[in-house]
Design a protein around this motif. Sequence first.
Motif, PDB file in Angstrom:
ATOM      1  N   ARG A   1       8.431   3.810  -6.686  1.00 56.51           N
ATOM      2  CA  ARG A   1       8.433   2.362  -6.421  1.00 56.51           C
ATOM      3  C   ARG A   1       7.999   1.576  -7.655  1.00 56.51           C
ATOM      4  O   ARG A   1       8.552   0.527  -7.958  1.00 56.51           O
ATOM      5  N   GLN A   2       6.995   2.135  -8.348  1.00 61.69           N
ATOM      6  CA  GLN A   2       6.429   1.397  -9.479  1.00 61.69           C
ATOM      7  C   GLN A   2       7.335   1.370 -10.702  1.00 61.69           C
ATOM      8  O   GLN A   2       7.033   0.709 -11.694  1.00 61.69           O
TER       9      GLN A   2
ATOM     10  N   THR B   1       2.970  10.228  -0.243  1.00 59.77           N
ATOM     11  CA  THR B   1       2.525   8.855  -0.510  1.00 59.77           C
ATOM     12  C   THR B   1       2.507   8.590  -2.016  1.00 59.77           C
ATOM     13  O   THR B   1       2.997   7.557  -2.486  1.00 59.77           O
ATOM     14  N   ILE B   2       1.957   9.535  -2.746  1.00 64.30           N
ATOM     15  CA  ILE B   2       1.890   9.410  -4.203  1.00 64.30           C
ATOM     16  C   ILE B   2       3.296   9.352  -4.792  1.00 64.30           C
ATOM     17  O   ILE B   2       3.608   8.499  -5.632  1.00 64.30           O
TER      18      ILE B   2
ATOM     19  N   LEU C   1      -3.974  18.290  -4.719  1.00 63.98           N
ATOM     20  CA  LEU C   1      -4.562  17.615  -3.565  1.00 63.98           C
ATOM     21  C   LEU C   1      -3.846  18.007  -2.283  1.00 63.98           C
ATOM     22  O   LEU C   1      -4.470  18.183  -1.231  1.00 63.98           O
TER      23      LEU C   1
ATOM     24  N   ASP D   1      -0.291  13.102   1.812  1.00 62.79           N
ATOM     25  CA  ASP D   1      -0.856  12.415   0.654  1.00 62.79           C
ATOM     26  C   ASP D   1       0.045  12.562  -0.571  1.00 62.79           C
ATOM     27  O   ASP D   1       0.223  11.623  -1.343  1.00 62.79           O
TER      28      ASP D   1
ATOM     29  N   LEU E   1       0.720   8.895 -16.976  1.00 62.71           N
ATOM     30  CA  LEU E   1       0.332   8.476 -15.623  1.00 62.71           C
ATOM     31  C   LEU E   1       1.123   9.242 -14.568  1.00 62.71           C
ATOM     32  O   LEU E   1       0.568   9.734 -13.586  1.00 62.71           O
TER      33      LEU E   1
ATOM     34  N   ALA F   1       0.715  16.247 -11.108  1.00 68.41           N
ATOM     35  CA  ALA F   1      -0.048  17.490 -11.270  1.00 68.41           C
ATOM     36  C   ALA F   1      -1.218  17.555 -10.297  1.00 68.41           C
ATOM     37  O   ALA F   1      -1.431  18.572  -9.628  1.00 68.41           O
ATOM     38  N   ALA F   2      -1.992  16.487 -10.223  1.00 64.48           N
ATOM     39  CA  ALA F   2      -3.112  16.477  -9.284  1.00 64.48           C
ATOM     40  C   ALA F   2      -2.632  16.237  -7.859  1.00 64.48           C
ATOM     41  O   ALA F   2      -3.298  16.637  -6.907  1.00 64.48           O
ATOM     42  N   GLY F   3      -1.477  15.591  -7.728  1.00 66.88           N
ATOM     43  CA  GLY F   3      -0.911  15.360  -6.395  1.00 66.88           C
ATOM     44  C   GLY F   3      -0.623  16.665  -5.664  1.00 66.88           C
ATOM     45  O   GLY F   3      -0.956  16.818  -4.491  1.00 66.88           O
TER      46      GLY F   3
ATOM     47  N   ALA G   1       5.010   5.999  -4.135  1.00 68.18           N
ATOM     48  CA  ALA G   1       4.404   4.921  -4.927  1.00 68.18           C
ATOM     49  C   ALA G   1       4.855   4.995  -6.381  1.00 68.18           C
ATOM     50  O   ALA G   1       5.148   4.001  -7.034  1.00 68.18           O
ATOM     51  N   LEU G   2       4.948   6.230  -6.854  1.00 61.51           N
ATOM     52  CA  LEU G   2       5.352   6.524  -8.226  1.00 61.51           C
ATOM     53  C   LEU G   2       6.735   5.949  -8.519  1.00 61.51           C
ATOM     54  O   LEU G   2       6.957   5.270  -9.536  1.00 61.51           O
TER      55      LEU G   2
ATOM     56  N   MET H   1       2.766  12.127 -14.895  1.00 65.40           N
ATOM     57  CA  MET H   1       2.454  13.559 -14.924  1.00 65.40           C
ATOM     58  C   MET H   1       1.122  13.869 -14.252  1.00 65.40           C
ATOM     59  O   MET H   1       0.980  14.880 -13.554  1.00 65.40           O
ATOM     60  N   THR H   2       0.120  13.025 -14.482  1.00 68.22           N
ATOM     61  CA  THR H   2      -1.179  13.280 -13.849  1.00 68.22           C
ATOM     62  C   THR H   2      -1.111  13.022 -12.350  1.00 68.22           C
ATOM     63  O   THR H   2      -1.722  13.754 -11.571  1.00 68.22           O
ATOM     64  N   ASN H   3      -0.371  12.002 -11.939  1.00 69.43           N
ATOM     65  CA  ASN H   3      -0.165  11.780 -10.501  1.00 69.43           C
ATOM     66  C   ASN H   3       0.458  13.008  -9.849  1.00 69.43           C
ATOM     67  O   ASN H   3       0.034  13.443  -8.778  1.00 69.43           O
TER      68      ASN H   3
END
Lengths: 189, 189
Positions: free
Chosen positions: B186-187, B179-180, B168, B176, B157, B163-165, B183-184, B159-161
Amino acid sequence: MNARNTDTKEEIVRIGKELIKLYGYNAFSYADISKQLNIKNAAVHYHFRGKEDLLAGILEDYMNDYISLGKQLQASGLPAIRKLEKFIEKYSCLVDNKSICIIGSVASDYNTLPESVKEKTTQLIELVLSMVEKTLQEGKKSGELIFPESPRTQALLIMTNLAAGVQLARISGKKDYDTIKRALIRQLK
Amino acid sequence: MNARNTDTKEEIVRIGKELIKLYGYNAFSYADISKQLNIKNAAVHYHFRGKEDLLAGILEDYMNDYISLGKQLQASGLPAIRKLEKFIEKYSCLVDNKSICIIGSVASDYNTLPESVKEKTTQLIELVLSMVEKTLQEGKKSGELIFPESPRTQALLIMTNLAAGVQLARISGKKDYDTIKRALIRQLK
DNA sequence: GTCTATATGTTGATAGAC
DNA sequence: GTCTATCAACATATAGAC
């Protein structure tokens, strides 16, 4: 001949959409398209003056697809989670076709894209992101979905999981993608 | 001459690494590299017989980078969350350089990569994923990190956040991505 | 051992045939 | 209006100069 023209033009876009998801903008050529249509590569230039015009056509077609999908889901009356699952299902299909999503494709090639279409890529991404965001908002409001972030942030997280998930799946296989997909849905309930 | 040889070869790899993150494997040429080194494009063929050999060299260099980073973090004795933040910081730098991560780059171009290097891309991804996974496991064990999924799934999860982050961010801007990123982190707590 | 001159193929694109 | 013959530019790669 007008009917045939329209057919050919539509076929070019259809094949172009396939190729850009399979290989990326820089790695497919007019020849790849013309071969499939049994015409000469130069014939494609009649329908799309240059490759950047074709790319613009491809992106517009994708925008129409997503607008159409949005309306369809809206009209379906399905619960938010089902709408999201339908959306996610599109990405699962990409994996089966060894393709990546259009957004990841143009994002990866972004620095090499003609200036004339960069704005269109922004519009496409905004369109898709806001679709997901709205559905998340809807589900949160109805109490159907539970997630800690704002709908916009959660949409970003989901979209990046999916976009890179299909990319990863090409290399490490569908198992990893499925793991991501399941975790994604699990975290929304 | 041997020293100079080594220099040139290393320089080729260094520039190749930059270009593959900026434009992707298909969109850079030997000429792009040779121009920066003030030599002829054909000279690159002496150091790397063909483009696929260069790609193999680039991927090996990245593997060494990540192994080196792993050892460095291991030796640092930092808490798991700090290690992850150091890792994430690498991705933030990519955004500032309008680049994407090597994994997203080769994944996007995967269908067009020479067969001889496909196995290496799998190894590289496995290397990076297991690095993140181990750090997550470590943090979970010590109670420092809290997350619902298995370390492997959570690594996927994250790594995909990321890599695509970074992909984007090229289109929709750094906001953006940040933001990602937030959140990453924080979680995980 | 290191690099250059050159070859060969493919690309996107133009001019013009039907 | 639709497509083909052809081109100039650029790609990767080989043979050979220094």
